[in-house]
Design a protein around this motif. Structure first.
Motif, PDB file in Angstrom:
ATOM      1  N   ASP A 119     -66.089  33.084 117.765  1.00 28.14           N
ATOM      2  CA  ASP A 119     -65.268  31.878 117.713  1.00 28.14           C
ATOM      3  C   ASP A 119     -65.245  31.279 116.306  1.00 28.14           C
ATOM      4  N   GLY A 120     -64.229  30.473 116.035  1.00 28.89           N
ATOM      5  CA  GLY A 120     -64.157  29.770 114.760  1.00 28.89           C
ATOM      6  C   GLY A 120     -65.294  28.774 114.619  1.00 28.89           C
ATOM      7  N   GLY A 121     -65.859  28.692 113.427  1.00 28.60           N
ATOM      8  CA  GLY A 121     -66.902  27.719 113.149  1.00 28.60           C
ATOM      9  C   GLY A 121     -68.313  28.154 113.477  1.00 28.60           C
ATOM     10  N   VAL A 122     -68.494  29.400 113.942  1.00 27.93           N
ATOM     11  CA  VAL A 122     -69.849  29.840 114.283  1.00 27.93           C
ATOM     12  C   VAL A 122     -70.614  30.343 113.059  1.00 27.93           C
ATOM     13  N   GLY A 123     -69.890  30.534 111.951  1.00 30.58           N
ATOM     14  CA  GLY A 123     -70.558  30.967 110.720  1.00 30.58           C
ATOM     15  C   GLY A 123     -70.419  32.453 110.436  1.00 30.58           C
ATOM     16  N   LYS A 124     -69.365  33.086 110.942  1.00 30.89           N
ATOM     17  CA  LYS A 124     -69.157  34.522 110.686  1.00 30.89           C
ATOM     18  C   LYS A 124     -69.029  34.793 109.191  1.00 30.89           C
ATOM     19  N   SER A 125     -68.190  33.991 108.535  1.00 29.37           N
ATOM     20  CA  SER A 125     -67.974  34.184 107.101  1.00 29.37           C
ATOM     21  C   SER A 125     -69.236  33.865 106.305  1.00 29.37           C
ATOM     22  N   ALA A 126     -69.968  32.837 106.734  1.00 27.21           N
ATOM     23  CA  ALA A 126     -71.195  32.452 106.033  1.00 27.21           C
ATOM     24  C   ALA A 126     -72.242  33.555 106.129  1.00 27.21           C
ATOM     25  N   VAL A 127     -72.365  34.164 107.306  1.00 24.88           N
ATOM     26  CA  VAL A 127     -73.316  35.272 107.485  1.00 24.88           C
ATOM     27  C   VAL A 127     -72.905  36.464 106.627  1.00 24.88           C
ATOM     28  N   THR A 128     -71.605  36.778 106.646  1.00 24.11           N
ATOM     29  CA  THR A 128     -71.103  37.920 105.868  1.00 24.11           C
ATOM     30  C   THR A 128     -71.292  37.695 104.380  1.00 24.11           C
ATOM     31  N   LEU A 129     -70.927  36.507 103.901  1.00 25.99           N
ATOM     32  CA  LEU A 129     -71.063  36.209 102.470  1.00 25.99           C
ATOM     33  C   LEU A 129     -72.526  36.182 102.041  1.00 25.99           C
ATOM     34  N   GLN A 130     -73.402  35.707 102.921  1.00 26.17           N
ATOM     35  CA  GLN A 130     -74.826  35.700 102.599  1.00 26.17           C
ATOM     36  C   GLN A 130     -75.341  37.125 102.452  1.00 26.17           C
ATOM     37  N   PHE A 131     -74.881  38.018 103.312  1.00 28.38           N
ATOM     38  CA  PHE A 131     -75.293  39.426 103.230  1.00 28.38           C
ATOM     39  C   PHE A 131     -74.756  40.092 101.966  1.00 28.38           C
ATOM     40  N   VAL A 132     -73.501  39.805 101.634  1.00 29.56           N
ATOM     41  CA  VAL A 132     -72.843  40.481 100.511  1.00 29.56           C
ATOM     42  C   VAL A 132     -73.237  39.876  99.161  1.00 29.56           C
ATOM     43  N   SER A 133     -73.218  38.535  99.063  1.00 30.94           N
ATOM     44  CA  SER A 133     -73.398  37.892  97.753  1.00 30.94           C
ATOM     45  C   SER A 133     -74.676  37.072  97.632  1.00 30.94           C
ATOM     46  N   HIS A 134     -75.512  37.046  98.687  1.00 33.15           N
ATOM     47  CA  HIS A 134     -76.765  36.283  98.666  1.00 33.15           C
ATOM     48  C   HIS A 134     -76.514  34.817  98.311  1.00 33.15           C
ATOM     49  N   SER A 135     -75.453  34.267  98.867  1.00 32.85           N
ATOM     50  CA  SER A 135     -75.145  32.859  98.600  1.00 32.85           C
ATOM     51  C   SER A 135     -74.640  32.206  99.882  1.00 32.85           C
ATOM     52  N   PHE A 136     -74.831  30.894  99.953  1.00 35.80           N
ATOM     53  CA  PHE A 136     -74.397  30.143 101.133  1.00 35.80           C
ATOM     54  C   PHE A 136     -73.426  29.065 100.703  1.00 35.80           C
ATOM     55  N   LEU A 137     -72.291  29.016 101.392  1.00 30.98           N
ATOM     56  CA  LEU A 137     -71.298  27.993 101.117  1.00 30.98           C
ATOM     57  C   LEU A 137     -71.213  27.054 102.310  1.00 30.98           C
ATOM     58  N   ASP A 138     -71.305  25.740 102.039  1.00 36.08           N
ATOM     59  CA  ASP A 138     -71.164  24.762 103.115  1.00 36.08           C
ATOM     60  C   ASP A 138     -69.782  24.844 103.741  1.00 36.08           C
ATOM     61  N   TYR A 139     -68.776  25.122 102.892  1.00 36.53           N
ATOM     62  CA  TYR A 139     -67.416  25.255 103.399  1.00 36.53           C
ATOM     63  C   TYR A 139     -66.837  26.540 102.855  1.00 36.53           C
ATOM     64  N   HIS A 140     -66.226  27.315 103.736  1.00 39.95           N
ATOM     65  CA  HIS A 140     -65.592  28.561 103.316  1.00 39.95           C
ATOM     66  C   HIS A 140     -64.174  28.615 103.845  1.00 39.95           C
ATOM     67  N   ASP A 141     -63.209  28.753 102.945  1.00 40.35           N
ATOM     68  CA  ASP A 141     -61.819  28.896 103.346  1.00 40.35           C
ATOM     69  C   ASP A 141     -61.590  30.341 103.766  1.00 40.35           C
ATOM     70  N   PRO A 142     -61.316  30.589 105.046  1.00 45.83           N
ATOM     71  CA  PRO A 142     -61.195  31.962 105.523  1.00 45.83           C
ATOM     72  C   PRO A 142     -60.041  32.724 104.905  1.00 45.83           C
ATOM     73  N   THR A 143     -59.122  32.026 104.208  1.00 46.23           N
ATOM     74  CA  THR A 143     -58.018  32.736 103.574  1.00 46.23           C
ATOM     75  C   THR A 143     -58.397  33.264 102.195  1.00 46.23           C
ATOM     76  N   ILE A 144     -59.610  32.940 101.712  1.00 48.40           N
ATOM     77  CA  ILE A 144     -60.024  33.428 100.386  1.00 48.40           C
ATOM     78  C   ILE A 144     -60.288  34.926 100.427  1.00 48.40           C
ATOM     79  N   GLU A 145     -60.955  35.386 101.449  1.00 43.55           N
ATOM     80  CA  GLU A 145     -61.230  36.821 101.577  1.00 43.55           C
ATOM     81  C   GLU A 145     -61.190  37.210 103.042  1.00 43.55           C
ATOM     82  N   ASP A 146     -61.007  38.457 103.285  1.00 45.32           N
ATOM     83  CA  ASP A 146     -61.001  38.909 104.667  1.00 45.32           C
ATOM     84  C   ASP A 146     -61.866  40.138 104.868  1.00 45.32           C
ATOM     85  N   SER A 147     -62.223  40.826 103.821  1.00 44.82           N
ATOM     86  CA  SER A 147     -63.069  42.007 103.976  1.00 44.82           C
ATOM     87  C   SER A 147     -63.907  42.229 102.731  1.00 44.82           C
ATOM     88  N   TYR A 148     -65.055  42.844 102.945  1.00 41.45           N
ATOM     89  CA  TYR A 148     -66.031  43.006 101.875  1.00 41.45           C
ATOM     90  C   TYR A 148     -66.697  44.375 101.989  1.00 41.45           C
TER      91      TYR A 148
END
Length: 262
Positions: free
Chosen positions: A57-86
């Motif tokens: 579901d939206g807002g569960v932190g899918k992008s945050a988990v993915t970005l943390q795995f890929v870039s070792h960083s956490f964003l409080d807010y992530h615009d899902p239109t910035i990226e879609d695959s890594y």
């Protein structure tokens, strides 16, 4: 003479700079991919690519988990239109792997493509938030969707309950998560994208599940089917990249217009 010496010195420096730039480009070419997005979609030959789809579901932190795995960083807010695959390279149990991750966040308008990426994905990470009971209930619906599309296959899945660091806001217990994972017949992790807790474990375990399925599969592999699925996956990535690129450009144009009007 001074001018000639200066000219020779400059020529020597230019050759040195040219050689240095050639060496730098060689080093850059040899550098392994760490986090590669749509615009840097290059996988090294000989490294197995694992096609992973992150659902939830939206807002569960899918992008945050993915970005943390890929870039070792956490964003409080992530615009899902910035990226879609890594892409992220990792060594799992001594064997190199390139994880090609499709984050389905913010792609409600692409529901027509949902069946396509579910057919093409090799492993699925179903996410919910421990602070949101509705997202937990929806996890079962995502599992049903996978079963519907991949009815004849035992598809590798990992269930992830994100935001477990928000203790005071918890609505779903750990035992409920474990019970649902037993129903799914899959591994379960409670993660924190903020603290980076169990994020790597979840992705690495999904790769292990894919490998285990390949080892257990009987009979000769259907290479034609695998190649067909592989080509569909890359076509899907290209479509997502094109659409999101247009959305970014539209967003930038709108921002520029607003600044001009101000």
């Amino acid at each position: 003479m001074a001018g000639e010496a200066s000219h020779k010195k400059k020529g020597k420096l230019s050759r040195q700079e040219s050689n240095r730039s050639e060496k730098d480009s060689d080093i850059e070419t040899d550098r392994p991919p760490v986090g590669v997005s749509n615009n840097q979609n290059k996988s090294r030959p000989g490294i197995r690519v694992y096609k992973i789809v992150v659902l939830g579901d939206g807002g569960v932190g899918k992008s945050a988990v993915t970005l943390q795995f890929v870039s070792h960083s956490f964003l409080d807010y992530h615009d899902p239109t910035i990226e879609d695959s890594y892409q992220q390279q990792a060594v799992i149990d001594g064997e190199p792997a390139l994880l090609d991750i499709l984050d389905t966040a913010g792609q409600v308008e692409f529901t027509a493509m949902r069946d396509q990426y579910m057919r093409c994905g090799e492993g699925f990470m179903i996410c919910y938030s421990v602070t949101d009971r509705h997202s937990f209930q929806e996890a079962s619906e995502y599992k049903k969707l996978i079963q519907k599309v991949r009815a004849s296959e035992d598809t590798p899945i990992v269930l992830v309950g994100n935001k477990f660091d928000l203790h005071l806001q918890r609505k779903v217990s750990t035992e409920e998560g474990k019970s649902l994972a037993r129903q799914f017949g899959c591994p379960f992790y409670e993660t924190s994208a903020c603290l980076r807790t169990y994020v790597d474990d979840a992705f690495h375990t999904l790769v292990r599940e894919i490998r285990a399925k390949e080892r257990e599969s009987t009979g000769p592999p259907d290479n034609e089917r695998k190649l067909r699925r592989h080509s569909k996956w890359w076509r899907l990535r290209s479509i997502f990249a094109l659409v999101f690129k247009r959305k970014r450009q539209t967003g930038y144009s709108s921002s520029s217009s607003e600044m001009t009007n101000e």
